[in-house]
Design a protein around this motif. Structure first.
Motif, PDB file in Angstrom:
ATOM      1  N   ASP A 101       0.817  -1.211   0.000  1.00 19.43           N
ATOM      2  CA  ASP A 101       0.000   0.000   0.000  1.00 19.43           C
ATOM      3  C   ASP A 101       0.852   1.264   0.000  1.00 19.43           C
ATOM      4  O   ASP A 101       0.469   2.281  -0.579  1.00 19.43           O
ATOM      5  CB  ASP A 101      -0.921   0.008   1.227  1.00 19.43           C
ATOM      6  CG  ASP A 101      -1.945  -1.110   1.176  1.00 19.43           C
ATOM      7  OD1 ASP A 101      -2.229  -1.590   0.066  1.00 19.43           O
ATOM      8  OD2 ASP A 101      -2.450  -1.503   2.250  1.00 19.43           O
ATOM      9  N   GLU A 102       2.007   1.192   0.655  1.00 19.98           N
ATOM     10  CA  GLU A 102       2.841   2.386   0.766  1.00 19.98           C
ATOM     11  C   GLU A 102       3.553   2.667  -0.557  1.00 19.98           C
ATOM     12  O   GLU A 102       3.985   1.752  -1.265  1.00 19.98           O
ATOM     13  CB  GLU A 102       3.883   2.227   1.879  1.00 19.98           C
ATOM     14  CG  GLU A 102       3.297   2.038   3.266  1.00 19.98           C
ATOM     15  CD  GLU A 102       2.952   0.593   3.559  1.00 19.98           C
ATOM     16  OE1 GLU A 102       3.166  -0.250   2.654  1.00 19.98           O
ATOM     17  OE2 GLU A 102       2.466   0.308   4.653  1.00 19.98           O
ATOM     18  N   GLU A 103       3.644   3.908  -0.880  1.00 19.87           N
ATOM     19  CA  GLU A 103       4.356   4.344  -2.072  1.00 19.87           C
ATOM     20  C   GLU A 103       5.719   4.878  -1.654  1.00 19.87           C
ATOM     21  O   GLU A 103       5.817   5.843  -0.888  1.00 19.87           O
ATOM     22  CB  GLU A 103       3.555   5.423  -2.809  1.00 19.87           C
ATOM     23  CG  GLU A 103       2.224   4.917  -3.368  1.00 19.87           C
ATOM     24  CD  GLU A 103       1.481   5.999  -4.119  1.00 19.87           C
ATOM     25  OE1 GLU A 103       2.017   7.141  -4.169  1.00 19.87           O
ATOM     26  OE2 GLU A 103       0.389   5.721  -4.630  1.00 19.87           O
ATOM     27  N   ASP A 104       6.760   4.252  -2.151  1.00 16.57           N
ATOM     28  CA  ASP A 104       8.110   4.656  -1.788  1.00 16.57           C
ATOM     29  C   ASP A 104       8.574   5.818  -2.674  1.00 16.57           C
ATOM     30  O   ASP A 104       8.219   5.917  -3.859  1.00 16.57           O
ATOM     31  CB  ASP A 104       9.075   3.479  -1.932  1.00 16.57           C
ATOM     32  CG  ASP A 104       8.750   2.356  -0.955  1.00 16.57           C
ATOM     33  OD1 ASP A 104       8.330   2.678   0.170  1.00 16.57           O
ATOM     34  OD2 ASP A 104       8.911   1.177  -1.318  1.00 16.57           O
ATOM     35  N   LYS A 105       9.389   6.644  -2.099  1.00 12.95           N
ATOM     36  CA  LYS A 105       9.926   7.806  -2.796  1.00 12.95           C
ATOM     37  C   LYS A 105      11.442   7.704  -2.822  1.00 12.95           C
ATOM     38  O   LYS A 105      12.076   7.434  -1.808  1.00 12.95           O
ATOM     39  CB  LYS A 105       9.487   9.092  -2.085  1.00 12.95           C
ATOM     40  CG  LYS A 105       9.999  10.362  -2.736  1.00 12.95           C
ATOM     41  CD  LYS A 105       9.552  11.585  -1.944  1.00 12.95           C
ATOM     42  CE  LYS A 105      10.108  12.862  -2.561  1.00 12.95           C
ATOM     43  NZ  LYS A 105       9.701  14.070  -1.783  1.00 12.95           N
ATOM     44  N   GLU A 106      11.998   7.898  -4.004  1.00  6.65           N
ATOM     45  CA  GLU A 106      13.447   7.797  -4.129  1.00  6.65           C
ATOM     46  C   GLU A 106      14.135   8.930  -3.383  1.00  6.65           C
ATOM     47  O   GLU A 106      13.633  10.052  -3.296  1.00  6.65           O
ATOM     48  CB  GLU A 106      13.859   7.825  -5.603  1.00  6.65           C
ATOM     49  CG  GLU A 106      13.684   6.509  -6.323  1.00  6.65           C
ATOM     50  CD  GLU A 106      14.361   6.513  -7.679  1.00  6.65           C
ATOM     51  OE1 GLU A 106      14.736   7.616  -8.148  1.00  6.65           O
ATOM     52  OE2 GLU A 106      14.521   5.437  -8.267  1.00  6.65           O
TER      53      GLU A 106
END
Length: 703
Positions: free
Chosen positions: A337-342
Motif C-alpha cells: 500500500d505504501e508508495e516509496d519515494k526515491e
C-alpha cells in the motif's frame, strides 16, 4: 586295408571327443540344453568326417518309412502317381497322377501294381544293396500347421506387483460397492418408529442421528441453526479492525463463538483500507461491521442485535445473490500500500557507483576491499553537479549521514582529506544480513517514529490473528506466519531499516523498537535457519543472524547485550559487544532496565511469552510481562527447606538484578503476587539464610 579304416575311424572319434567334451562345462543351463548342444555338434561333425548322410527325419520333420533306403543316384526311374526315378542318362522325370476318378481310385500313393513289382524283382538290390525307390508323402491339409513354442519370458518382481494392482483395485471397488449397498438396504429397511430416524414436521427433512450396520457404526452430527444459516449465506460480513485494539479482539471473538465467517480488514496492515472506512463511516473508529454494503455498526450494536434476537433477521439479508459490488472491497494480498519515494541523492550515488575507481587497497597495513578515495569522490561530484568544492563536500557529508557511504575504519562521517570510503553494499558484513537483497534500499528513509509504530502494528496483527499464536502466547505456528500477508509486509519493512536514522528515537521509542525488533527477528530466524539445538546452533542463531539497521549490522546478541543491556558482556563471553569508537554506542541507554529480560522471547519453551510493546506504555507493559512470568513457572518457593527456585535467566544476567542473592530476591519480590509474595516476604524478614536454586532452561522450540 579294413584294419586301417577302423583305425582311422577310432582316431577321428578320439580327436572329436577331445574337442567337444569340454563344451559340457559351458553354462547353457539358462537355455535348457547344456548336454544336448555338444552332442548334436558331435553327431553332425562325425557325419561330415565319415561322409554319413544325416537321416531326413532329423533334418525334415516329415514321416518316411524307415525300412526304405535311398536309391542309387544312377538308377532312379519314374514311379507312377508321383514317384521319382532317374534313368541311365541321369535325367530326372517326375510322375503325374491320373486325372480321372478311376485312376485315382485304383492307384495309391507310394505303391506300384503287382506286375511292376514282379518285373522289378531282379533289380531290387542294386547300388550297394540300397533300395532304389524314394517314397514321397503328401501334406495332410486337414491337420493344423505346427507352431514353434513361445519363448520363455522372465518376469521381474515389479511386473508381478503391477499386475496384481488391478486385482487390489477390483477388490476395493467390490468392497465399496458392497458397503454402499448395505447402507442403502439398511436405510430402506428402517421403519419410521424404529428410533433410527427422527421425523420432523417437514416431510422433506430427515435428521439421521444414528444408524447401525453390521460391523459399522455411523453417527451423523446435526448442524445447528446458525450453521445451516451460514451454509445458505451468499453475501459477505466485513469486519474493520486495528492492531492492539480490545474492541477489535472482542469482535473477532464474537464471530468465532457464533461460527460465522467474515472478512477482516485490519487498517493497520492494509493502510489504504483506512481511507475507504473514512469515506463510508466518516471516522476511523473500529470495529465496524458491514453486512454486504450495509453498515451495521460497532461491537455494541452487534451485541445488542444478538441479545434481542434481531441478528438472524439481519443475517437473512445475506441470503440473496452474491455480494454486491458496492460492498467494502476485500483486501488484496501481495501488493504494497505504501508508495516509496526515491532519495534525492540517488542520482548522484548511481553516478558515483559507475564512475569512481573502486578497488582493493593496502591502508594502514591492512587490505581494504572495494574502497575509493575521498578526494576522488569530491571531484566526481563537482563534475557531475557542475558546482563548487564547498557544495561537493557538503553533498559527500550528506551521503555519509544517510549511510550511502562509510569510512573504511569508521573514523568519521566524511572529511575532506586523504581518507578512504566505500559504499554500503560493499561492506564486508552486508551479505550476511537477512534484510539485504541484491542491492541496498535507495528510497528516502522513513522517519524513525513511523518505522517503530509500523513495526509494532504489524507484529500485533500477527499475534492477534487466529491460528498464528496460541491464546496464552506460549506456542507459535511459524509455518503459518511465514505464509501470511502480515509477515510478507514485515519483510518489506525490514529493508527500510537499512538507512534509518536511529538517533531520532526518544528513549521509550528506542526501548519499544528494539524489544519488538528482537522478537520479530527471532520469528524470522526460526523461519529462515530453524531453532537452535546446541551450542554451535546458538552461536549461529544469536550472533550470525543479523540485520543492517541504520547502516550497521545488528544481531540478536548485539540488540540484547549491546543496546538493551548497556553494552554488557553476554553470558560466558569475555568481551563487550561494542568496542571503543563503535558507531553504535550512541544507542546504548544510560541505565539498564532488568525488566527487558521478560519482554524478550528467544523462541524456546522456557523463554517468556511472545509479546510486543508500544512506545507510550512500554514500562507498564514490561512490568505486566514480569509479573505474568513469575505467576507461571518463573519461581517456586519451598518454605520448609527455605529454598527459592528461580528461572535461570536471573543467573545468566545476575548483574542486571543486583548481583547478590539478597538483592536479587528483593528485586523479585516487587513483581510477585499472592501466596508467593507473602512467603518470600516472610522468609526475607526472618533474617535466616535462603537458598537459591536455578531451574533448568528448556531450549526446545515454542511450537
Amino acid at each position: 586295408m579294413g584294419h586301417h579304416w577302423y583305425f582311422g575311424c577310432f582316431l577321428k572319434f578320439s580327436l572329436l571327443s577331445i574337442f567337444f567334451l569340454p563344451l559340457k562345462s559351458l553354462r547353457f543351463d539358462r537355455y535348457g540344453f547344456s548336454s544336448v548342444l555338444p552332442f548334436l555338434l558331435y553327431i553332425y561333425t562325425s557325419c561330415f568326417f565319415f561322409n554319413f548322410s544325416i537321416p531326413s527325419s532329423i533334418m525334415n520333420p516329415i514321416e518316411i518309412n524307415p525300412e526304405q533306403d535311398k536309391v542309387c543316384d544312377a538308377d532312379q526311374k519314374i514311379i507312377p502317381n508321383g514317384g521319382v526315378r532317374a534313368g541311365q542318362d541321369g535325367d530326372v522325370e517326375v510322375g503325374k497322377s491320373s486325372e480321372n476318378k478311376e485312376d485315382s481310385d485304383s492307384t495309391e500313393v507310394n505303391k506300384t501294381p503287382d506286375s511292376d513289382v514282379a518285373n522289378e524283382a531282379d533289380h531290387q538290390i542294386n547300388c550297394n544293396g540300397h533300395n532304389k525307390y524314394i517314397p514321397t508323402s503328401k501334406a495332410q491339409v486337414h491337420l493344423p500347421k505346427p507352431e514353434p513354442p513361445k519363448p520363455k519370458m522372465e518376469r521381474s518382481q515389479s511386473l508381478s506387483i503391477a499386475e496384481s494392482m488391478p486385482s487390489i483395485g477390483k477388490y476395493i471397488r467390490d468392497r465399496s460397492s458392497s458397503f454402499s449397498a448395505a447402507i442403502r438396504n439398511r436405510l430402506s429397511s428402517v421403519k419410521e418408529g424404529s428410533g433410527d430416524f427422527v421425523l420432523k414436521n417437514d416431510s422433506l427433512n430427515f435428521e439421521v442421528t444414528e444408524f447401525k450396520i453390521p460391523g459399522v457404526k455411523v453417527i451423523v452430527k446435526l448442524k445447528s441453526e446458525e450453521e445451516r444459516l451460514e451454509d445458505q449465506i451468499r453475501g459477505r460480513v466485513t469486519l474493520f479492525t486495528k492492531s492492539n485494539c480490545e474492541h477489535s479482539i472482542a469482535a473477532r471473538q464474537f464471530f468465532k463463538e457464533k461460527g460465522l465467517r467474515y472478512v477482516e480488514i485490519n487498517i493497520d496492515v492494509f493502510t489504504k483500507s483506512g481511507n475507504e472506512l473514512m469515506e463510508r463511516t466518516g471516522s476511523c473508529e473500529v470495529p465496524q461491521i458491514f453486512f454486504n454494503d450495509s453498515l451495521i455498526g460497532g461491537l455494541a450494536t452487534l451485541k445488542s442485535l444478538s441479545e434481542s434476537g434481531e441478528l438472524h433477521e439481519k443475517m437473512n439479508e445475506l441470503l440473496g445473490p452474491k455480494c454486491p459490488e458496492e460492498a467494502p472491497k476485500a483486501p488484496v494480498y501481495g501488493i504494497n500500500d505504501e508508495e516509496d519515494k526515491e532519495d534525492g541523492l540517488v542520482g548522484v550515488v548511481r553516478f558515483l557507483r559507475q564512475s569512481l575507481p573502486i578497488q582493493d587497497r593496502l591502508i594502514k597495513m591492512k587490505m581494504v576491499k572495494s574502497c575509493f578515495a575521498g578526494p576522488d569522490m569530491v571531484e566526481a561530484i563537482i563534475n557531475h553537479l557542475d558546482c563548487g568544492r564547498r557544495k561537493g563536500i557538503a553533498t559527500a557529508k550528506m551521503m555519509a549521514q544517510k549511510h550511502f557511504i562509510h569510512h573504511v575504519f569508521g573514523e568519521n562521517d566524511f572529511e575532506n582529506g586523504n581518507h578512504y570510503y566505500r559504499f554500503l553494499e560493499h561492506e564486508p558484513f552486508i551479505m550476511g544480513c537477512f534484510n539485504f537483497r541484491s542491492s541496498t534500499n535507495d528510497n528516502e528513509p522513513k522517519p524513525a517514529s513511523f518505522m517503530a509504530d509500523r513495526l509494532s502494528k504489524l507484529m500485533f496483527s500477527i499475534v492477534e490473528m487466529d491460528g498464528y499464536v496460541s491464546d496464552d502466547r506460549l506456542h507459535v505456528d511459524y509455518f503459518r506466519i511465514s505464509k501470511s500477508e502480515e509477515f510478507r509486509r514485515y519483510i518489506n519493512l525490514t529493508r527500510d531499516l537499512q538507512r534509518i536514522n536511529l538517533q531520532l528515537f526518544t528513549p521509550n521509542e528506542r526501548l519499544a523498537f528494539f524489544l519488538n525488533l528482537y522478537n520479530a527477528m527471532v520469528i524470522h530466524a526460526v523461519i529462515s535457519i530453524g531453532h537452535p539445538e546446541g551450542i554451535l546452533d546458538n552461536k549461529a542463531f544469536f550472533l550470525d543472524f543479523q540485520y543492517v539497521i541504520g547502516g550497521y549490522p545488528h544481531s540478536l546478541s548485539i540488540i540484547e547485550n549491546g543496546i538493551l543491556r548497556n553494552n554488557r558482556k553476554s553470558p560466558y563471553s569475555l568481551t563487550k559487544p561494542f568496542s571503543k569508537g563503535d558507531r553504535r554506542l550512541h544507542l546504548v541507554p544510560m541505565k539498564v532496565n532488568p525488566l527487558i529480560h521478560f519482554g524478550l522471547c528467544k523462541g524456546a519453551r522456557s523463554s517468556p511469552k511472545l509479546r510486543f510493546f508500544t512506545a507510550h506504555n512500554v514500562e507498564d507493559e514490561l512490568i505486566s510481562a514480569a509479573k505474568d512470568y513469575f505467576q507461571s513457572d518463573g519461581i517456586k518457593i519451598d518454605r520448609e527447606l527455605r529454598t527459592v527456585y528461580l528461572t535461570r535467566i536471573i543467573k545468566w544476567f545476575s548483574q542486571d538484578f543486583g548481583g547478590q542473592e539478597k538483592e536479587i530476591l528483593e528485586w523479585v519480590l516487587n513483581y510477585l503476587e499472592g501466596r508467593n509474595a507473602k512467603l518470600l516476604k516472610t522468609m526475607l524478614g526472618d533474617g535466616d539464610p535462603i537458598t537459591i536454586v536455578y531451574q533448568d532452561y528448556d531450549w526446545s522450540g515454542n511450537l
